[in-house]
Design a protein around this motif. Sequence first.
Motif, PDB file in Angstrom:
ATOM      1  N   ILE A  99      50.386  47.368  62.369  1.00 13.13           N
ATOM      2  CA  ILE A  99      48.961  47.330  62.277  1.00 13.13           C
ATOM      3  C   ILE A  99      48.242  48.282  61.444  1.00 13.13           C
ATOM      4  N   ASN A 100      48.581  49.363  61.510  1.00 14.64           N
ATOM      5  CA  ASN A 100      47.786  50.418  60.656  1.00 14.64           C
ATOM      6  C   ASN A 100      48.448  50.345  59.039  1.00 14.64           C
ATOM      7  N   GLN A 101      49.568  50.065  58.938  1.00 18.97           N
ATOM      8  CA  GLN A 101      50.245  49.762  57.427  1.00 18.97           C
ATOM      9  C   GLN A 101      49.181  48.601  56.835  1.00 18.97           C
ATOM     10  N   CYS A 102      49.131  47.741  57.635  1.00 22.13           N
ATOM     11  CA  CYS A 102      48.349  46.505  57.067  1.00 22.13           C
ATOM     12  C   CYS A 102      46.935  46.840  56.623  1.00 22.13           C
ATOM     13  N   ARG A 103      46.219  47.477  57.572  1.00 19.73           N
ATOM     14  CA  ARG A 103      44.968  48.104  57.442  1.00 19.73           C
ATOM     15  C   ARG A 103      44.669  49.027  56.193  1.00 19.73           C
ATOM     16  N   ILE A 104      45.769  50.075  56.182  1.00 25.71           N
ATOM     17  CA  ILE A 104      45.649  50.951  55.295  1.00 25.71           C
ATOM     18  C   ILE A 104      45.772  50.559  53.700  1.00 25.71           C
ATOM     19  N   ARG A 105      47.013  49.559  53.772  1.00 25.26           N
ATOM     20  CA  ARG A 105      47.267  49.000  52.414  1.00 25.26           C
ATOM     21  C   ARG A 105      45.758  48.099  52.016  1.00 25.26           C
ATOM     22  N   ARG A 106      44.971  47.425  52.753  1.00 21.38           N
ATOM     23  CA  ARG A 106      43.977  46.809  52.286  1.00 21.38           C
ATOM     24  C   ARG A 106      42.701  47.872  52.108  1.00 21.38           C
ATOM     25  N   ALA A 107      42.723  48.903  52.544  1.00 27.06           N
ATOM     26  CA  ALA A 107      42.007  49.864  52.173  1.00 27.06           C
ATOM     27  C   ALA A 107      42.275  50.535  50.842  1.00 27.06           C
ATOM     28  N   CYS A 108      43.329  50.885  50.695  1.00 27.49           N
ATOM     29  CA  CYS A 108      43.417  51.215  49.320  1.00 27.49           C
ATOM     30  C   CYS A 108      43.120  50.438  48.427  1.00 27.49           C
ATOM     31  N   THR A 109      43.126  48.975  48.525  1.00 24.62           N
ATOM     32  CA  THR A 109      42.861  48.142  47.404  1.00 24.62           C
ATOM     33  C   THR A 109      41.384  48.213  47.315  1.00 24.62           C
ATOM     34  N   MET A 110      40.691  48.247  48.545  1.00 21.62           N
ATOM     35  CA  MET A 110      39.190  48.475  48.592  1.00 21.62           C
ATOM     36  C   MET A 110      38.649  49.784  47.802  1.00 21.62           C
ATOM     37  N   LEU A 111      39.552  50.957  48.260  1.00 19.30           N
ATOM     38  CA  LEU A 111      39.006  52.313  47.645  1.00 19.30           C
ATOM     39  C   LEU A 111      39.356  52.051  46.149  1.00 19.30           C
ATOM     40  N   SER A 112      40.385  51.633  45.635  1.00 20.49           N
ATOM     41  CA  SER A 112      40.564  51.767  44.141  1.00 20.49           C
ATOM     42  C   SER A 112      40.101  50.458  43.243  1.00 20.49           C
ATOM     43  N   SER A 113      39.250  49.788  44.157  1.00 23.40           N
ATOM     44  CA  SER A 113      38.572  48.616  43.281  1.00 23.40           C
ATOM     45  C   SER A 113      36.990  48.408  43.718  1.00 23.40           C
ATOM     46  N   THR A 114      36.439  49.158  44.595  1.00 26.37           N
ATOM     47  CA  THR A 114      35.195  48.864  45.032  1.00 26.37           C
ATOM     48  C   THR A 114      34.516  50.308  45.057  1.00 26.37           C
ATOM     49  N   THR A 115      33.018  50.158  45.112  1.00 25.36           N
ATOM     50  CA  THR A 115      32.305  51.705  45.399  1.00 25.36           C
ATOM     51  C   THR A 115      31.944  51.419  46.829  1.00 25.36           C
ATOM     52  N   ALA A 116      32.535  50.827  47.651  1.00 25.57           N
ATOM     53  CA  ALA A 116      31.974  50.690  49.201  1.00 25.57           C
ATOM     54  C   ALA A 116      32.168  52.148  49.646  1.00 25.57           C
ATOM     55  N   GLN A 117      31.254  52.714  50.590  1.00 28.53           N
ATOM     56  CA  GLN A 117      31.320  53.948  51.215  1.00 28.53           C
ATOM     57  C   GLN A 117      32.703  53.954  52.177  1.00 28.53           C
ATOM     58  N   VAL A 118      33.399  55.118  52.252  1.00 27.01           N
ATOM     59  CA  VAL A 118      34.579  55.164  53.257  1.00 27.01           C
ATOM     60  C   VAL A 118      34.379  54.691  54.536  1.00 27.01           C
ATOM     61  N   LYS A 119      33.161  54.761  55.052  1.00 25.44           N
ATOM     62  CA  LYS A 119      32.971  54.397  56.729  1.00 25.44           C
ATOM     63  C   LYS A 119      32.903  52.807  56.475  1.00 25.44           C
ATOM     64  N   ASP A 120      32.262  52.364  55.618  1.00 34.21           N
ATOM     65  CA  ASP A 120      32.238  50.567  55.484  1.00 34.21           C
ATOM     66  C   ASP A 120      33.710  50.198  55.020  1.00 34.21           C
ATOM     67  N   VAL A 160      38.433  47.255  57.508  1.00 31.26           N
ATOM     68  CA  VAL A 160      39.671  46.852  57.818  1.00 31.26           C
ATOM     69  C   VAL A 160      40.295  47.135  59.187  1.00 31.26           C
ATOM     70  N   GLY A 161      39.358  47.326  60.146  1.00 35.30           N
ATOM     71  CA  GLY A 161      39.734  47.384  61.490  1.00 35.30           C
ATOM     72  C   GLY A 161      39.460  48.626  62.356  1.00 35.30           C
ATOM     73  N   PHE A 162      38.949  49.694  61.452  1.00 34.11           N
ATOM     74  CA  PHE A 162      38.902  50.916  62.244  1.00 34.11           C
ATOM     75  C   PHE A 162      37.367  51.138  62.642  1.00 34.11           C
ATOM     76  N   SER A 163      36.902  51.450  63.657  1.00 33.57           N
ATOM     77  CA  SER A 163      35.721  51.424  64.303  1.00 33.57           C
ATOM     78  C   SER A 163      35.342  53.165  64.083  1.00 33.57           C
ATOM     79  N   ASP A 164      36.127  53.953  63.895  1.00 33.81           N
ATOM     80  CA  ASP A 164      36.234  55.358  64.140  1.00 33.81           C
ATOM     81  C   ASP A 164      36.500  55.894  62.631  1.00 33.81           C
TER      82      ASP A 164
END
Length: 270
Positions: free
Chosen positions: A211-232, A237-241
């Motif tokens: 589950i975490n691998q799926c979430r972090i892969r998606r997070a990597c894509t967002m971090l490298s291609s958007t300016t969304a804040q880290v908390k967003d 990608v499924g982390f409430s914390d």
Amino acid sequence: MKKSDNYNALSNICVSSGRQFSKDSFEIEPAMRETYVIILVTAGKGIFIIDGVKYPVKRGNSVMLFPFTSVKIVAYPNNIFEYKWVEITGFEIAVMISRTNFSKNRPIAPELPVDNFLQYFDVSDSSSETAYSICRTNGKVLILLSYYLQYYPSRKSTETNYVMQARDYIDRKFRETDCTVKSVAEKIQIDRTYLYRLFKEETGTSVIGYINQCRIRRACTMLSSTTAQVKDVALSVGFSDQLYFSKVFKKINGITPTEYRKKHLSDNVD
């Protein structure tokens, strides 16, 4: 082979294919891939070191490299060592492989009783990305896999089916914060402890790890291609914390989300 933008309806399952040949001892440094790689040893002997475990191989053996495995290949000295490979991806491919007797703990298969089996590793039709070329390449990959399904079938089809159901559910639901080990077990209606054992044996990782691998892969894509804040990004990608997200991110990638963004954010992002 890259996906053609002109034929989005087609799923291109072949990533690459080729042949490695050497008369001398050689090593291939460890590599981590998100794809599956099927290897056929066509001459000589060598050693595959997969996730730190040594597997001696010889002519006729097949090797299955699963996603996110570390691999190092060593040829014996004074030995002509040759192998052919096909690198493939896609959920349908994962389903087919799950129905063979390959697993992360059982990556080596004996020689299959198929005449001139190596010919089926010549899957690339051409360098063209036309619809017919993609169809032909995909068709050759399916024929190749059909022989493993026929001559090296899974001995635990029911257990493997549970794992594939779990992976399918996670792949579709990992962005939701309520996608947990408990929810996965409830979805496929088996005991959590039993699911953990099956999943770990077949994939090499735990349910929460996947589950975490799926979430972090998606997070990597967002971090490298958007300016969304880290908390967003964390929430999407499924982390409430956010703190837990950063902890998991660093454990998998070795750096924090902020450090990853600084390193990978595209220059053309507004």
